[in-house]
Structure formats: C-alpha cells, structure tokens
Motif scaffolding. Structure first.
Motif, short mmCIF file in Angstrom:
data_model
loop_
_atom_site.label_atom_id
_atom_site.label_comp_id
_atom_site.label_asym_id
_atom_site.label_seq_id
_atom_site.Cartn_x
_atom_site.Cartn_y
_atom_site.Cartn_z
N GLY A 1 -4.73 -11.10 59.51
CA GLY A 1 -5.91 -11.82 60.01
C GLY A 1 -6.17 -13.11 59.26
N PHE A 2 -7.26 -13.77 59.65
CA PHE A 2 -7.65 -15.04 59.05
C PHE A 2 -8.58 -14.79 57.88
N PRO A 3 -8.45 -15.54 56.81
CA PRO A 3 -9.44 -15.44 55.73
C PRO A 3 -10.75 -16.10 56.14
N ALA A 4 -11.85 -15.40 55.85
CA ALA A 4 -13.21 -15.92 56.12
C ALA A 4 -13.38 -16.32 57.57
N GLY A 5 -12.85 -15.54 58.49
CA GLY A 5 -13.08 -15.78 59.90
C GLY A 5 -12.15 -16.78 60.54
N GLY A 6 -11.59 -17.74 59.78
CA GLY A 6 -10.57 -18.63 60.31
C GLY A 6 -11.05 -19.87 60.99
N GLU A 7 -12.32 -20.26 60.82
CA GLU A 7 -12.78 -21.47 61.50
C GLU A 7 -12.10 -22.72 60.96
N ARG A 8 -11.70 -22.72 59.68
CA ARG A 8 -11.04 -23.88 59.11
C ARG A 8 -9.57 -23.96 59.50
N ALA A 9 -9.07 -22.93 60.18
CA ALA A 9 -7.65 -22.92 60.52
C ALA A 9 -7.27 -24.02 61.49
N PHE A 10 -8.27 -24.62 62.19
CA PHE A 10 -7.97 -25.66 63.16
C PHE A 10 -7.95 -27.06 62.55
N LEU B 1 -6.44 -30.14 60.20
CA LEU B 1 -5.08 -30.61 59.93
C LEU B 1 -4.59 -30.12 58.58
N PHE B 2 -3.36 -29.62 58.55
CA PHE B 2 -2.70 -29.14 57.34
C PHE B 2 -3.46 -27.98 56.68
N GLU B 3 -4.27 -27.29 57.45
CA GLU B 3 -4.98 -26.12 56.93
C GLU B 3 -4.21 -24.88 57.32
N ARG B 4 -3.75 -24.14 56.33
CA ARG B 4 -2.98 -22.91 56.59
C ARG B 4 -3.95 -21.76 56.61
N GLY B 5 -4.22 -21.23 57.79
CA GLY B 5 -5.21 -20.17 57.92
C GLY B 5 -4.66 -18.79 57.68
N ARG B 6 -3.36 -18.64 57.47
CA ARG B 6 -2.75 -17.32 57.26
C ARG B 6 -2.30 -17.16 55.83
N ALA B 7 -1.55 -16.09 55.60
CA ALA B 7 -1.06 -15.81 54.24
C ALA B 7 -0.14 -16.92 53.78
N SER B 8 -0.21 -17.21 52.48
CA SER B 8 0.56 -18.33 51.94
C SER B 8 2.06 -18.10 52.00
N GLY B 9 2.53 -16.87 52.15
CA GLY B 9 3.95 -16.59 52.18
C GLY B 9 4.61 -16.96 53.50
N VAL B 10 3.83 -17.32 54.52
CA VAL B 10 4.38 -17.66 55.83
C VAL B 10 4.67 -19.15 55.86
N ALA B 11 5.87 -19.53 56.29
CA ALA B 11 6.25 -20.94 56.33
C ALA B 11 5.44 -21.68 57.38
N ALA C 1 -11.14 -19.00 66.45
CA ALA C 1 -10.29 -18.06 65.74
C ALA C 1 -11.16 -17.05 65.02
N GLY C 2 -10.72 -15.81 64.99
CA GLY C 2 -11.47 -14.76 64.31
C GLY C 2 -10.58 -13.56 64.07
N ASN C 3 -11.18 -12.51 63.59
CA ASN C 3 -10.47 -11.26 63.30
C ASN C 3 -11.02 -10.14 64.17
N ALA C 4 -10.10 -9.30 64.66
CA ALA C 4 -10.52 -8.15 65.47
C ALA C 4 -11.17 -7.09 64.57
N ALA C 5 -12.00 -6.27 65.16
CA ALA C 5 -12.71 -5.25 64.38
C ALA C 5 -11.75 -4.23 63.77
N ASP C 6 -10.67 -3.91 64.46
CA ASP C 6 -9.72 -2.92 63.96
C ASP C 6 -8.52 -3.57 63.27
N GLY C 7 -8.64 -4.84 62.89
CA GLY C 7 -7.58 -5.51 62.16
C GLY C 7 -6.78 -6.46 63.01
N GLY C 8 -6.20 -7.44 62.37
CA GLY C 8 -5.42 -8.43 63.10
C GLY C 8 -6.23 -9.66 63.45
N ALA C 9 -5.51 -10.74 63.71
CA ALA C 9 -6.14 -12.00 64.08
C ALA C 9 -6.24 -12.10 65.59
#
Length: 509
Positions: A434-443, A445-455, A477-485
């Motif tokens: 999922g996204f950290p802190a809901g993922g609103e900043r994921a949109f 520029l150059f903002e990586r909204g996922r885990a840092s290990g993903v290219a 962007a957000g996170n599902a209640a049962d997990g996942g983005a």
C-alpha cells in the motif's frame, strides 16, 4: 480641556499668578485714576482676564475675573478704598464687567483648547505619516510590531502586543516573542474578535483587565488582533480610540503587504523551479533517447545471436538489454511528462469502451503481468467515454505496472468499472504494502509513493494525473481496508452517440 503655556504649574500656583497679575494691573493703573475714565480701566482689566484665560486656564481666569471686579470696585469706584457703592449705576457696571470677563475668559479658553487640539491632531498626523512610511519599508512582521509598539508607547504612553495567526493551522499566537503568556480572558476575546466576520464586528473592544483589542482588518481577511494595555501615565484609552484604530489599520496593511509579498515570491520561485525542471527534463530526455535506442538494439542483437556468444556473455547481453529497456521506459515517461506540462499534447478524443483499452494495455505489458492475473469487475452495461485511447492506455499501463511491481508474485490485480452519477469510475487494486500515509503525495513529480526497494523514478502516477485531469476527471490514491493499494480515477461520461443498426442488418433481422 485645553490650557495655556503655563499649564505646567500646579493649580494653586496658577490661581495665585492670576490673582497677582490682576492686582499688579490694578496697581499700575491706580495712579492714573484721575486721567482715565472707568470704562478705560475696565478695558485694561479685561485684557488681563483674557491673558489669564489664554495662558493659565479656565479656573485662574474665573478667579482673575472676580479679583478684577473686586479691585475695580475697591480702587476706582467712589467711595474709593471701600467696597461701598455710592451710585447704583455702578452695580450694572459690575454685573456687565463680570459677565463680559467670564465670557471673554470662556471664549479665550475654548479658542486655546481648539488651537491645542488642532496642534495635537497635526502632530499626530505627521507621526502617523512617519509611521506609515516606516511600515512601508518593513521586511518582516517583527519589524512591523516593533515600530507600532514604539509609536503607541511614544504617542499614547501605552504598551502593545499582538495575536497573529499561524501560517499552517491559522491558530492565534501572542507576538512578539517574549511577551508574557496571556490570560484566558485575553485569549478568548482575541479568538472571538479574529474569527468574527468583519461585518459582524463593532471595531475595537474593551476587555476588563486587558485593555483595548483592535482587529487588524486587511483587504481580504483579518490579519490578527492588536492589544493595547494602558501604561502608568497613559491617557484614557477611549480618548485615544481614533488614533489607535488608525494605527491598527496601518499595521494590518503592512502585515497584509508582507503576506502577499511572501506569496508572490513563493509563487515566483515555484514557477522558476518548475520551468527549470521542465527544461532539464526535456533536454535530458531528448539527448539520451537516441543513444538508448541504439544501445537497446545492439544488446537485443547480441542476445538473439546464436553460436557466437557463450552462456555468460549471452546472459550479460540479456541483462544489458533489459536494463536498457527499463531506462528507455523511464526516458519515455520523462518525455511524456515534459510534453504534458508544456501543454503541447492535444487530446484526440473518440468514443471508446474502457474495457477494450484495458485489454490493449494488458497485452502491451505482456510478461510484466505474467505472475499477476488481472480480474475485471464491471456492470452489465458500461457506457462509452470520449477519451484519447493512446493516452488512456498509458494510464492503464502505468497503474498495472506499478501494481505488478509492488505486489508479491501470484497475487491478483483487480480492476473495477462502475458508473457513479455522470462519471465512469475506474479502480485498480493490488495486494501489496500500500501507500504510506494514504498516498496523496504519490502524484507529485519524482515522488515515490511505494516501498523504496521498487525501481522507478516517481513519474508514472504524475503522468496518470496529468492525463486524467486533461480529460476533465480526477484521480486519487489510497489503501484498501483489507490491505493493498487502490488507485481510483474518474472520467466524465458525457452524451454518447446513438449507434443505429445498418440497413442490411435490419432487413436480415
């Protein structure tokens, strides 16, 4: 009450001076009593009364009037050196002299008071002009508060501090730094004044134990509250109300000017940074795309060659090809983002079913989705939408590729299509962290909204937002209640054209 230039003397001394002046005037005229008519003596004594009123004030003028009448009766009215009156007509003279003296004294005192008040207004007007000129050169709110406090301390003998809003949450804070913590009454009153609309306020408010509190009304909104506390030798604050309101207005204008200057500077810096970043993006993208294409082609040729390379060399060639392809994809995203932000992309809208565009994106990704089955959930009848199929295919590719790279192998990806009002809403959901802190900043520029290990370089979702908003929709962007983005975007449905069956089909039916 205005008084003359000898008002610095104490009250008893001023009364004594007034009586003494009347006595000296009468003594100076007494030797000439045989040469002067009584009317002339009265005029000279009235002149002294006017001097007393102009220079000593109302009380000494009244005392001087009484003393002058008494001395005139005692020294100049027969029988002299006695308060007895031989002729009744002198009683009228005494009454008229007393009334005229009192009237002259009152008029002189009023004239002096008006002159003193006009001089005070002129001095304060010059002081306010000097304050406005100094505030125009203030560069920080602290300078504004310091200059206002110095002005009020000099002109009114009072102390000033402020309650100014925080730029982040809008909460009021006492200013300047170092001011003693205000009491509950002051804090409550300041909040009430600040958050009350301007049309509902009655100007400055007197709070018991605090002083006067004046709102700092700017052209757009209230900029804070000014608190005036009387000093030891201060005049009553109510008498200084017009002056304090003028000072509060100047302080509000200065604070609002500083606010708009800061906003303009921030906007200018942001625009310059954005322009520079776009220039760098466009320059780098175009400069490295050609050598990347050549590198990818050569690596692919090496990987496909048979019999010329050993197993290790072939694996190295495959690795070079894969990394060159990934870098080529990143450059494509940079180019897309540069074109979208430059506004050079024109939408070629056509009425399309979104499930077909989704199918084309899945086919284009190919091996990237091999370990992630894609499930489509949609209503029986999904409306057509007017979209640019090429750009929307890029949106689906970015969302599905992100979901695949950020999810464990073997987990499915779910795509929902549903109509909500006049919008067709699409949801892409995975089973990753999922996204950290809901993922609103994921949109951004150059903002990586996922885990840092993903290219990745953080441009995929930014491109998705630019494309969707260009179509008049929204994306979140957000996170599902049962997990996942879960990334959801919506496109306007519009009025799709009615597809009429062909004539041959009708006849066959």
């Amino acid at each position: 009450m205005g008084v003359g230039r000898l008002a610095g003397l104490s009250v008893p001394v001023r009364h004594l001076v007034a009586a003494t002046l009347c006595a000296l005037a009468a003594a100076a005229v007494y030797p000439l009593r045989q040469l002067l008519e009584p009317a002339n003596v009265v005029m000279l004594l009235l002149l002294v009364v006017a001097f007393n009123a102009a220079w000593l004030g109302r009380g000494p003028a009244v005392l001087g009037t009484v003393v002058s009448v008494a001395l005139f009766d005692f020294l100049f009215v027969p029988p002299q050196l006695s308060f007895a009156v031989s002729d009744v007509k002198y009683l009228i003279t005494f009454a008229v002299m007393l009334l005229v003296s009192l009237l002259i004294g009152q008029l002189t005192v009023s004239l002096r008071a008006s002159a003193d008040e006009a001089a005070l207004r002129e001095r304060r007007s010059h002081a306010l002009y000097a304050l406005a000129r100094s505030l125009a050169g203030a560069m920080l709110p602290a300078q504004v508060m310091e200059q206002v406090a110095a002005f009020v301390r000099t002109e009114a003998g009072a102390e000033v501090h402020f309650h100014l809003p925080d730029e982040d949450d809008g909460a009021l804070h006492p200013q300047p730094a170092g001011v003693p913590a205000p009491g509950v009454a002051e804090t409550t009153a300041a909040a009430g004044i600040f958050f009350t609309p301007a049309e509902g306020q009655a100007g400055c408010v007197a709070v018991a134990g605090v002083g006067l509190m004046l709102p700092l009304h700017g052209a757009t909104r209230c900029r804070g509250v000014m608190v005036v506390q009387p000093g030891a030798a201060a005049a009553p604050l109510e008498s200084l109300r017009p002056l304090l309101e003028a000072v509060a207005s100047l302080a509000a204008i200065a604070l609002e000017r500083l606010h708009f200057v800061a906003v303009a500077q921030a906007s200018q810096f942001e625009a310059e940074a954005e322009r520079l970043r776009n220039s760098i993006l466009a320059s780098i993208s175009h400069d490295i795309r050609t050598p990347l294409t050549v590198l990818f082609g050569l690596a692919d040729a090496l990987a496909l060659s048979e019999g010329r390379l050993g197993s290790e060399e072939r694996e190295a060639a495959h690795a070079i090809r894969d990394q060159a392809g990934r870098l080529h994809d990143m450059v494509d995203k940079l180019l897309d983002m540069a074109r979208l932000q430059a506004g050079t992309v024109r939408l070629r809208k056509e009425w399309q079913p979104l499930d077909e565009i989704l199918g084309a994106a899945i086919a284009l990704l190919g091996d990237a989705l091999r370990a992630h089955p894609v499930t489509l959930v949609q209503a029986a009848e999904t409306p057509l939408v007017a979209v640019d199929a090429v750009l929307l295919e890029r949106v689906f590719c970015n969302l599905l590729d992100n979901a695949a790279r950020c999810s464990p192998a073997g987990t499915p990806i779910t795509v929902d299509l549903a109509r909500e009002g006049d919008m067709l809403v699409v949801g892409v959901r995975d089973h990753g962290p999922g996204f950290p802190a809901g993922g609103e900043r994921a949109f951004e520029l150059f903002e990586r909204g996922r885990a840092s290990g993903v290219a990745g370089v953080g441009l995929g979702l930014a491109i998705c937002r630019a494309v969707v908003e260009a179509h008049g929709g929204w994306i979140r962007a957000g996170n599902a209640a049962d997990g996942g983005a879960c990334v959801r975007f919506a496109l306007p449905c519009g009025e799709a054209p009615v597809i009429e069956p062909e004539a041959g089909v009708e006849a066959q039916a």
